[in-house]
Design an enzyme around this catalytic site. Structure first.
Site, short mmCIF file in Angstrom:
data_model
loop_
_atom_site.label_atom_id
_atom_site.label_comp_id
_atom_site.label_asym_id
_atom_site.label_seq_id
_atom_site.Cartn_x
_atom_site.Cartn_y
_atom_site.Cartn_z
N THR A 17 -27.50 -0.68 34.88
CA THR A 17 -28.14 0.38 34.09
C THR A 17 -27.12 1.37 33.56
O THR A 17 -27.23 1.85 32.43
CB THR A 17 -29.19 1.10 34.94
OG1 THR A 17 -30.25 0.20 35.27
CG2 THR A 17 -29.78 2.30 34.21
N SER A 48 -27.69 -6.12 37.28
CA SER A 48 -27.47 -6.20 38.72
C SER A 48 -28.10 -7.43 39.37
O SER A 48 -27.47 -8.08 40.21
CB SER A 48 -27.99 -4.92 39.38
OG SER A 48 -27.87 -4.96 40.77
N THR A 69 -28.23 -0.83 40.17
CA THR A 69 -28.69 -0.38 41.48
C THR A 69 -29.52 -1.41 42.24
O THR A 69 -29.70 -1.28 43.45
CB THR A 69 -29.52 0.90 41.34
OG1 THR A 69 -30.66 0.64 40.50
CG2 THR A 69 -28.69 2.02 40.76
N ASP A 70 -30.04 -2.43 41.56
CA ASP A 70 -30.97 -3.35 42.22
C ASP A 70 -30.36 -4.01 43.46
O ASP A 70 -31.01 -4.14 44.49
CB ASP A 70 -31.46 -4.43 41.24
CG ASP A 70 -32.48 -3.90 40.26
OD1 ASP A 70 -32.93 -2.74 40.42
OD2 ASP A 70 -32.84 -4.63 39.33
#
Length: 318
Positions: free
Chosen positions: A11, A52, A85-86
């Site tokens: 992101t 991610s 971030t996943d």
């Protein structure tokens, strides 16, 4: 002062093109968007530009190799990895398990992409750089710097699907906070994990992660009879339905390692409180290994330890 910024996508590197945000920015673009770094020499390493969820264990190993190389460069005083971030917590923990260098490493990212109002990527990147340059960052393992908090990779987890302060340490809290460009440290996290040197030829994603729920059938486990290992998030302090017990027995009879943790966000497995069939005593009798991390991190540790041929060193015998 030179800090290497390793860009991997996510992101923080995404922009909106009318059909949804996708990663298309490189490390140089990310650095250019951050004010307040005029006193720092930044060296950009373009590792990847991917979402991610597309990050594989092979890429995690490649990232580890790059971080080790940067640590060997005396000109580099800090390493910052930017990622989506996943699976950030899994990548950071993979690094933490395989990296024992002296150069501080901080992983960061963003929840709001640069096309949105108030993107958080620049502030997170600035905080991560400042964290790696703090003298007290050394010897703390890989860190996660996010929303003004500094967290150990072993404990950091994504706690909210969309909020900017998503990363938390559920049980023990952050090790520090970044305020006005400097870090205030409040605790030193314990690091009970050994450092592993996985064989890249033995790395596999065929380590199953199974989340136990009420009345879960045996098929949830038996489908993984050929897996390199099975990680099991049990209910409570280490309890499973009777049907699951039969499946665990079959896996153990086939010599498939079973690593058990709790599905609870805090706490550890019991060893001898309960005695019913399917309790922690049952899992101990079946020679399951016990973990003290969430399911996703337990799987990462199992993958790394399997590739290093040190699975028994990575987990407690029940």
């Amino acid at each position: 002062m030179t800090v290497a910024v390793v860009s991997t996508g996510g992101t923080i590197a995404s922009t909106e093109d009318g059909s949804g945000a996708t990663p298309d920015l490189g490390g140089a673009d990310l650095v250019a968007a951050v004010p307040g770094l005029d006193d720092v020499s930044l060296r950009v390493e373009e590792f990847s530009t991917i979402p991610s969820p597309h990050f594989t264990v092979g890429r995690m190993f490649g990232l580890t190799t790059l971080v080790r190389d940067l640590d060997a460069d005396p000109a580099v005083e800090g390493v910052v990895v930017t990622q989506g971030t996943d699976v950030l917590e899994e990548t950071a923990y993979f690094l933490d398990l395989c990296y024992d260098g002296e150069t501080p490493v901080a992983v960061t990212g963003a929840m709001r992409n640069p096309s949105l109002a108030s993107p958080d990527g620049p502030a997170n990147l600035l905080a991560a750089v400042r964290t790696t340059l703090d003298p007290d960052a050394r010897g703390r393992g890989v860190l996660v710097a996010f929303a003004g908090r500094v967290l150990p990779a072993r404990e950091a987890t994504k706690a909210h699907a969309q909020m900017v302060d998503t990363f938390r340490c559920p049980e023990f809290g952050p090790v520090g906070v970044v305020e006005e460009g400097s870090v205030t440290w409040r605790r030193r996290a314990q690091q009970p994990d050994p450092t592993f040197d996985p064989d890249p030829d033995r790395l596999t994603n065929d380590v199953a992660a199974v989340y136990v729920t009420a009345d879960a059938p045996a098929s949830h486990l038996s489908a993984h009879a050929d897996a390199a290992a099975v990680c099991l998030a049990a209910t409570g302090a280490g309890h499973v339905p009777e049907a699951i017990v039969d499946a665990v027995e079959d896996l153990r009879a086939a010599d498939v390692p079973v690593i058990v943790t709790t599905r609870c966000p805090e706490g550890r497995l019991a060893r001898g409180t309960y005695g019913f069939r399917g309790s922690e005593r049952t899992l101990r009798r079946l020679d399951c290994l016990f973990a003290d991390l969430n399911l996703q991190k337990t799987r990462i540790r199992a993958i790394v330890a399997h590739a290093a041929d040190r699975l028994d060193d990575a987990f407690d015998a029940g």
